[in-house]
Motif scaffolding. Structure first.
Motif, PDB file in Angstrom:
ATOM      1  N   UNK A   1       0.807  -1.220   0.000  1.00 34.99           N
ATOM      2  CA  UNK A   1       0.000   0.000   0.000  1.00 34.99           C
ATOM      3  C   UNK A   1       0.845   1.278   0.000  1.00 34.99           C
ATOM      4  N   UNK A   2       2.149   1.095  -0.240  1.00 39.70           N
ATOM      5  CA  UNK A   2       3.065   2.240  -0.394  1.00 39.70           C
ATOM      6  C   UNK A   2       2.983   3.220   0.782  1.00 39.70           C
ATOM      7  N   UNK A   3       3.201   2.703   1.965  1.00 36.61           N
ATOM      8  CA  UNK A   3       3.114   3.518   3.177  1.00 36.61           C
ATOM      9  C   UNK A   3       4.478   3.973   3.690  1.00 36.61           C
ATOM     10  N   UNK A   4       5.516   3.799   2.879  1.00 39.28           N
ATOM     11  CA  UNK A   4       6.872   4.132   3.347  1.00 39.28           C
ATOM     12  C   UNK A   4       7.001   5.602   3.756  1.00 39.28           C
ATOM     13  N   UNK A   5       6.298   6.494   3.033  1.00 39.66           N
ATOM     14  CA  UNK A   5       6.420   7.928   3.342  1.00 39.66           C
ATOM     15  C   UNK A   5       5.902   8.250   4.744  1.00 39.66           C
ATOM     16  N   UNK A   6       4.990   7.421   5.244  1.00 37.24           N
ATOM     17  CA  UNK A   6       4.459   7.649   6.587  1.00 37.24           C
ATOM     18  C   UNK A   6       5.504   7.376   7.673  1.00 37.24           C
ATOM     19  N   UNK A   7       6.582   6.713   7.281  1.00 35.79           N
ATOM     20  CA  UNK A   7       7.618   6.349   8.241  1.00 35.79           C
ATOM     21  C   UNK A   7       8.671   7.436   8.415  1.00 35.79           C
ATOM     22  N   UNK A   8       8.694   8.404   7.510  1.00 35.26           N
ATOM     23  CA  UNK A   8       9.791   9.368   7.490  1.00 35.26           C
ATOM     24  C   UNK A   8       9.879  10.204   8.775  1.00 35.26           C
ATOM     25  N   UNK A   9       8.816  10.920   9.105  1.00 37.52           N
ATOM     26  CA  UNK A   9       8.843  11.786  10.287  1.00 37.52           C
ATOM     27  C   UNK A   9       9.001  10.998  11.597  1.00 37.52           C
ATOM     28  N   UNK A  10       8.239   9.890  11.792  1.00 36.00           N
ATOM     29  CA  UNK A  10       8.466   9.106  13.010  1.00 36.00           C
ATOM     30  C   UNK A  10       9.907   8.630  13.143  1.00 36.00           C
ATOM     31  N   UNK A  11      10.510   8.237  12.013  1.00 32.26           N
ATOM     32  CA  UNK A  11      11.895   7.754  12.032  1.00 32.26           C
ATOM     33  C   UNK A  11      12.859   8.856  12.464  1.00 32.26           C
ATOM     34  N   UNK A  12      12.674  10.058  11.902  1.00 32.00           N
ATOM     35  CA  UNK A  12      13.557  11.183  12.245  1.00 32.00           C
ATOM     36  C   UNK A  12      13.436  11.543  13.727  1.00 32.00           C
ATOM     37  N   UNK A  13      12.188  11.691  14.203  1.00 27.61           N
ATOM     38  CA  UNK A  13      11.981  12.054  15.600  1.00 27.61           C
ATOM     39  C   UNK A  13      12.458  10.954  16.545  1.00 27.61           C
ATOM     40  N   UNK A  14      12.261   9.712  16.163  1.00 18.15           N
ATOM     41  CA  UNK A  14      12.710   8.590  17.002  1.00 18.15           C
ATOM     42  C   UNK A  14      14.221   8.623  17.185  1.00 18.15           C
ATOM     43  N   UNK A  15      14.939   8.884  16.105  1.00 20.30           N
ATOM     44  CA  UNK A  15      16.405   8.962  16.180  1.00 20.30           C
ATOM     45  C   UNK A  15      16.838  10.155  17.030  1.00 20.30           C
ATOM     46  N   UNK A  16      16.182  11.295  16.869  1.00 19.15           N
ATOM     47  CA  UNK A  16      16.525  12.482  17.662  1.00 19.15           C
ATOM     48  C   UNK A  16      16.314  12.230  19.158  1.00 19.15           C
ATOM     49  N   UNK A  17      15.212  11.569  19.493  1.00 17.15           N
ATOM     50  CA  UNK A  17      14.944  11.230  20.898  1.00 17.15           C
ATOM     51  C   UNK A  17      16.028  10.303  21.433  1.00 17.15           C
ATOM     52  N   UNK A  18      16.363   9.292  20.644  1.00 19.77           N
ATOM     53  CA  UNK A  18      17.345   8.291  21.059  1.00 19.77           C
ATOM     54  C   UNK A  18      18.717   8.928  21.282  1.00 19.77           C
ATOM     55  N   UNK A  19      19.148   9.763  20.339  1.00 17.37           N
ATOM     56  CA  UNK A  19      20.474  10.391  20.440  1.00 17.37           C
ATOM     57  C   UNK A  19      20.496  11.421  21.572  1.00 17.37           C
TER      58      UNK A  19
END
Length: 251
Positions: A25-43
């Protein structure tokens, strides 16, 4: 018990289904912002944690210097203290990351969960900002509620492992399962939000399907241990897997 293990296995296997679902269903774009924020929180947490751990270890080293320990025994005591500090710091760090992730990523995970349900039910719900804000508030409150209960149970188990050391292997497993349950709880509730299921009823649904909730959270906990990839994709992937799996169970 049979239901528990059947749903536990479903909770694990739905991660594979979630990956196929995302591709189809081509949902990869929905992962972009969560991925960025998740990494920022982790770091961000990593920098803060490292600073305070160094301060704590320096303080404990000063205390050791005031004891009568010398030579070999001093080094052994220092190694034990440092190991325990890093162990408990690591556990606290992962716990704090998980809940900050659930709170700060709540809007994004809610949108992903809603999109999954739109596809599963073959409908397109219009964007509703007031409803989204209500859902975000609900997600934050649930995360805080779960954090309180999780801290209560894990604190009791950690105290028990200190009092009765031979129980430590069992308490560690129980702590992991409890943490996994509450992560799965939050992921399942995104789908319950979509269906306008009241909070109290949502609690009953998750309890009824606790095997699935534990499995969903357990895979999440294992995924975030994978360097980079886990932090990038675990939150959103868990939300998709939870939405797909709970729909299979209830239909």
């Amino acid at each position: 018990m049979r239901q528990f293990f059947r749903e536990f296995w479903l909770g694990i296997s739905t991660y594979s289904s979630a990956i196929d679902f995302i591709k189809k269903h081509k949902l990869r774009t929905y992962f972009l912002l969560p991925a960025i924020f998740s990494v920022l929180i982790f770091i961000g947490l990593a920098f803060v944690a490292y600073f305070y751990i160094e301060e704590l270890m320096t303080y404990l080293d000063r205390l050791l210097n005031k004891t009568s320990l010398e030579g070999f025994w001093y080094k052994i005591a220092q190694w034990i203290v440092n190991t325990l500090v890093w162990l408990f710091a690591g556990l606290a760090y992962l716990k704090l990351y998980r809940y900050l992730m659930l709170i700060l990523l709540s809007p994004f995970l809610g949108l992903i969960a809603n999109k999954v349900q739109d596809i599963l039910h073959q409908q397109e719900a219009p964007f509703d900002l007031p409803q989204l804000l209500k859902d975000v508030l609900r997600g934050v409150l649930i995360s805080l509620r779960n954090l309180v209960w999780e801290l209560l149970f894990t604190s009791i188990l950690m105290f028990l492992s200190l009092v009765v050391p031979f129980l430590s292997p069992f308490t560690i497993v129980l702590i992991l399962l409890i943490e996994s349950y509450y992560i799965g709880f939050s992921m399942i509730d995104y789908r319950n939000e979509y269906k306008k299921i009241p909070f109290r009823q949502s609690i009953l649904i998750v309890r009824k399907h606790r095997g699935f909730a534990i499995a969903n959270g357990l895979v999440f906990n294992l995924l975030i241990l994978i360097p980079v990839v886990g932090v990038l994709f675990a939150p959103a992937l868990s939300a998709v897997a939870a939405g797909i799996g709970i729909e299979k169970i209830e239909h």
